[in-house]
Design an enzyme around this catalytic site. Sequence first.
Site, mmCIF file in Angstrom:
data_model
loop_
_atom_site.group_PDB
_atom_site.id
_atom_site.type_symbol
_atom_site.label_atom_id
_atom_site.label_comp_id
_atom_site.label_asym_id
_atom_site.label_seq_id
_atom_site.Cartn_x
_atom_site.Cartn_y
_atom_site.Cartn_z
ATOM 1 C CE1 TYR A 56 -10.899 3.114 5.445
ATOM 2 C CE2 TYR A 56 -11.467 5.422 5.741
ATOM 3 C CZ TYR A 56 -10.513 4.422 5.688
ATOM 4 O OH TYR A 56 -9.192 4.730 5.881
ATOM 5 N N GLY A 114 0.817 -1.203 0.000
ATOM 6 C CA GLY A 114 0.000 0.000 0.000
ATOM 7 C C GLY A 114 0.853 1.255 0.000
ATOM 8 C CB ALA A 168 -6.698 -0.295 6.000
#
Length: 298
Positions: free
Chosen positions: A132, A18, A67
């Site tokens: 989220y 990420g 995540a």
Amino acid sequence: MNTGLPRLPRILLLGHRGQVGWELRRALAPLGEVHAWDHPELDLADGEMLERVVRQVAPAIIVNAAAYTAVDRAESEPERARQVNALAPERLARLARDTGTWLVHYSTDYVYDGRQQRPYVETDPTGPLNTYGRTKLEGDQAVQASGCAHLIFRLCWVYGMRGNNFLLTMLRLARERETLRVVADQIGSPTWCRLIAEATALALQQVLVQPDPERWSGVYHLRCAGETSWYEFARRIVETVPAGERKCREVIPIRTEEYPTPARRPAWSVLSCEKLERTFGLALPHWETALRLALGGE
């Protein structure tokens, strides 16, 4: 042969592909022996696999940069978002507590509802507006409740030079479209992922010198200084594209309701970093300075 030198601590980095994780792999290297894992070799939703990896690596520090960050898709995949953003951190925190391991976890400005007009401090009431944000908040609370030694960094408007993010989207669209319409009534602080990784490493360096959970454990806001709108951020980005390559001639400000999305966003995402500076002596530069650095400027 025993050299007499102390062994470097093992660091388990999750989510190294990420934006933040990519930078963390480099930033954490001077601190210890980094073991990096990510999807597909590790599925955070698989509790048994997660525990097996932690037991195998036996780290002194777990850094969870993984995540579920697809904010709009999370509205239609709430259970998957919860598995990654809430249940995985809960398992990691439990493992960290049982093994005496430090846990570094990343959260988001989206845990707040965006209704106040002053920078949020870590003790302000939360009130996420979307799936989220709710799942990330659940993860934060699980880590805090676990009793493990932890650092939770809440981030804001993260971007970088790889992956999918606002900066790269605007750079591409500036070369493809004559006009861009960008939301102007959401306010936050664009933050370069490299600075997040470097600040994390500097904080951990202090923790390694004096590993006292009572002194360090807690939630910290971590973002670049200053504040702006998505519209102003877009304008600055477009201006950096060389004239010979830039097709965009105008960036038009619009209201949030003119750009409907499945997930609601907070209108105000400015976070106070006073606690971070007071505890670790760390402060990130202004977002415009960071943008120049990210794009290779002086």
